[in-house]
Motif scaffolding. Structure first.
Motif, PDB file in Angstrom:
ATOM      1  N   LYS A  62       0.815  -1.224   0.000  1.00  0.00           N
ATOM      2  CA  LYS A  62       0.000   0.000   0.000  1.00  0.00           C
ATOM      3  C   LYS A  62       0.840   1.262   0.000  1.00  0.00           C
ATOM      4  N   TYR A  63       2.122   1.143   0.252  1.00  0.00           N
ATOM      5  CA  TYR A  63       2.958   2.333   0.331  1.00  0.00           C
ATOM      6  C   TYR A  63       3.470   2.798  -1.035  1.00  0.00           C
ATOM      7  N   ILE A  64       3.336   1.965  -2.049  1.00  0.00           N
ATOM      8  CA  ILE A  64       3.847   2.374  -3.358  1.00  0.00           C
ATOM      9  C   ILE A  64       2.697   2.701  -4.317  1.00  0.00           C
ATOM     10  N   PRO A  65       1.950   1.702  -4.832  1.00  0.00           N
ATOM     11  CA  PRO A  65       0.944   2.069  -5.828  1.00  0.00           C
ATOM     12  C   PRO A  65      -0.379   2.554  -5.260  1.00  0.00           C
ATOM     13  N   GLY A  66      -0.810   2.046  -4.118  1.00  0.00           N
ATOM     14  CA  GLY A  66      -2.098   2.426  -3.538  1.00  0.00           C
ATOM     15  C   GLY A  66      -2.578   1.370  -2.576  1.00  0.00           C
ATOM     16  N   SER A  67      -3.548   1.721  -1.745  1.00  0.00           N
ATOM     17  CA  SER A  67      -3.981   0.856  -0.646  1.00  0.00           C
ATOM     18  C   SER A  67      -4.475  -0.522  -1.089  1.00  0.00           C
ATOM     19  N   ILE A  68      -5.104  -0.583  -2.258  1.00  0.00           N
ATOM     20  CA  ILE A  68      -5.696  -1.849  -2.707  1.00  0.00           C
ATOM     21  C   ILE A  68      -4.651  -2.955  -2.849  1.00  0.00           C
ATOM     22  N   TRP A  69      -3.400  -2.577  -3.103  1.00  0.00           N
ATOM     23  CA  TRP A  69      -2.382  -3.585  -3.364  1.00  0.00           C
ATOM     24  C   TRP A  69      -1.965  -4.353  -2.116  1.00  0.00           C
ATOM     25  N   SER A  70      -2.211  -3.805  -0.939  1.00  0.00           N
ATOM     26  CA  SER A  70      -1.917  -4.579   0.271  1.00  0.00           C
ATOM     27  C   SER A  70      -2.861  -5.766   0.367  1.00  0.00           C
ATOM     28  N   VAL A  71      -4.120  -5.550  -0.040  1.00  0.00           N
ATOM     29  CA  VAL A  71      -5.122  -6.628  -0.031  1.00  0.00           C
ATOM     30  C   VAL A  71      -4.804  -7.639  -1.123  1.00  0.00           C
ATOM     31  N   VAL A  72      -4.565  -7.142  -2.336  1.00  0.00           N
ATOM     32  CA  VAL A  72      -4.258  -8.011  -3.472  1.00  0.00           C
ATOM     33  C   VAL A  72      -2.990  -8.817  -3.190  1.00  0.00           C
ATOM     34  N   GLY A  73      -2.003  -8.163  -2.562  1.00  0.00           N
ATOM     35  CA  GLY A  73      -0.747  -8.846  -2.248  1.00  0.00           C
ATOM     36  C   GLY A  73      -0.946 -10.015  -1.306  1.00  0.00           C
ATOM     37  N   ARG A  74      -1.743  -9.811  -0.263  1.00  0.00           N
ATOM     38  CA  ARG A  74      -2.007 -10.896   0.694  1.00  0.00           C
ATOM     39  C   ARG A  74      -2.711 -12.066   0.021  1.00  0.00           C
ATOM     40  N   ILE A  75      -3.712 -11.744  -0.777  1.00  0.00           N
ATOM     41  CA  ILE A  75      -4.456 -12.799  -1.481  1.00  0.00           C
ATOM     42  C   ILE A  75      -3.524 -13.552  -2.422  1.00  0.00           C
ATOM     43  N   GLY A  76      -2.705 -12.801  -3.154  1.00  0.00           N
ATOM     44  CA  GLY A  76      -1.777 -13.420  -4.102  1.00  0.00           C
ATOM     45  C   GLY A  76      -0.759 -14.320  -3.428  1.00  0.00           C
ATOM     46  N   LEU A  77      -0.224 -13.880  -2.298  1.00  0.00           N
ATOM     47  CA  LEU A  77       0.775 -14.684  -1.586  1.00  0.00           C
ATOM     48  C   LEU A  77       0.163 -15.965  -1.039  1.00  0.00           C
ATOM     49  N   ALA A  78      -1.061 -15.872  -0.508  1.00  0.00           N
ATOM     50  CA  ALA A  78      -1.744 -17.078  -0.008  1.00  0.00           C
ATOM     51  C   ALA A  78      -2.071 -18.018  -1.156  1.00  0.00           C
ATOM     52  N   THR A  79      -2.441 -17.447  -2.313  1.00  0.00           N
ATOM     53  CA  THR A  79      -2.757 -18.256  -3.492  1.00  0.00           C
ATOM     54  C   THR A  79      -1.526 -19.018  -3.962  1.00  0.00           C
ATOM     55  N   ASN A  80      -0.372 -18.388  -3.886  1.00  0.00           N
ATOM     56  CA  ASN A  80       0.880 -19.069  -4.264  1.00  0.00           C
ATOM     57  C   ASN A  80       1.193 -20.223  -3.319  1.00  0.00           C
ATOM     58  N   ASP A  81       0.574 -20.203  -2.138  1.00  0.00           N
ATOM     59  CA  ASP A  81       0.772 -21.282  -1.168  1.00  0.00           C
ATOM     60  C   ASP A  81      -0.321 -22.347  -1.301  1.00  0.00           C
ATOM     61  N   LYS A  82      -0.901 -22.450  -2.509  1.00  0.00           N
ATOM     62  CA  LYS A  82      -1.873 -23.497  -2.872  1.00  0.00           C
ATOM     63  C   LYS A  82      -3.233 -23.347  -2.204  1.00  0.00           C
ATOM     64  N   ILE A  83      -3.606 -22.106  -1.888  1.00  0.00           N
ATOM     65  CA  ILE A  83      -4.962 -21.839  -1.408  1.00  0.00           C
ATOM     66  C   ILE A  83      -5.681 -21.119  -2.544  1.00  0.00           C
ATOM     67  N   SER A  84      -6.927 -21.518  -2.818  1.00  0.00           N
ATOM     68  CA  SER A  84      -7.637 -20.967  -3.974  1.00  0.00           C
ATOM     69  C   SER A  84      -7.845 -19.460  -3.832  1.00  0.00           C
ATOM     70  N   VAL A  85      -7.922 -18.777  -4.974  1.00  0.00           N
ATOM     71  CA  VAL A  85      -8.147 -17.332  -4.998  1.00  0.00           C
ATOM     72  C   VAL A  85      -9.481 -17.014  -4.329  1.00  0.00           C
ATOM     73  N   LYS A  86     -10.485 -17.843  -4.609  1.00  0.00           N
ATOM     74  CA  LYS A  86     -11.821 -17.612  -4.048  1.00  0.00           C
ATOM     75  C   LYS A  86     -11.788 -17.669  -2.528  1.00  0.00           C
TER      76      LYS A  86
END
Length: 197
Positions: A62-86
């Protein structure tokens, strides 16, 4: 910039600055624990330390492009750990609703200072988180955020502001800054809201 008074920044002690960073780190940890716990309750065999790390890595977004990316980042990192995006999106959304809702309710209690309304909001807050034993982590997190604002700014020592207004202004400015998605970390929005309240 020529009209800006940089003296308060120049007079900021490094001890105050690093103590404030430590308090904010603690607040972020308090917010991260319930998010990690949501994954545990879904019967995933997750590494809690790894997910705490995911939360902090997402927070940096959230400190670089905007606040939404902190949320997207968390979801993306968990998804890379084999948890579904949904599923990851659902867990993160649930966490954000509790995080933002608790911020709004606590901020309103301190801002309005009306006994009956405070009781109503307290009941609403308890109902809001009744299924979550981790409500204490949200409360401690918001306490740390307020403490960090107070500590770094020394606004209390000026004697011109009530502590309840400072607390409510801190919480409302944090929430408004986060919800204004285009701004990195809500810069500009937070300062305006803090001053306004």
């Amino acid at each position: 910039l020529r009209k800006t008074d940089f003296e308060p920044i120049q007079n900021l002690s490094l001890i105050n600055f690093f103590t404030t960073l430590l308090i904010v780190f603690l607040a972020t940890t308090f917010f991260a624990v319930p998010w990690c716990r949501e994954y545990k309750t879904k019967d995933h065999n997750i590494n809690s330390v790894k997910y705490l790390k995911f939360y902090f890595q997402g927070q940096l977004g959230k400190y670089i492009p905007g606040s939404i990316w902190s949320v997207v980042g968390r979801i993306g990192l968990a998804t890379n750990d084999k948890i579904s995006v949904k599923e990851s999106s659902k867990i993160t959304t649930k966490h954000l609703i509790k995080l933002w809702g608790s911020c709004l309710i606590i901020g309103s209690i301190f801002y309005l200072q009306n006994v009956l309304f405070t009781i109503f909001l307290a009941i609403l807050f308890i109902y809001f988180i009744k299924d979550n034993v981790y409500v204490l982590f949200y409360l401690l997190g918001w306490f740390c955020i307020c403490l960090a604002y107070i500590y770094v700014s020394n606004v209390v020592t000026s004697g011109n502001y009530s502590l309840t207004k400072i607390i409510s202004s801190t919480l409302f400015s944090w929430l408004g800054g986060f919800l204004f998605l285009p701004s990195p970390s809500g810069i500009g929005v937070r300062e305006y809201l803090f001053t306004y309240f």
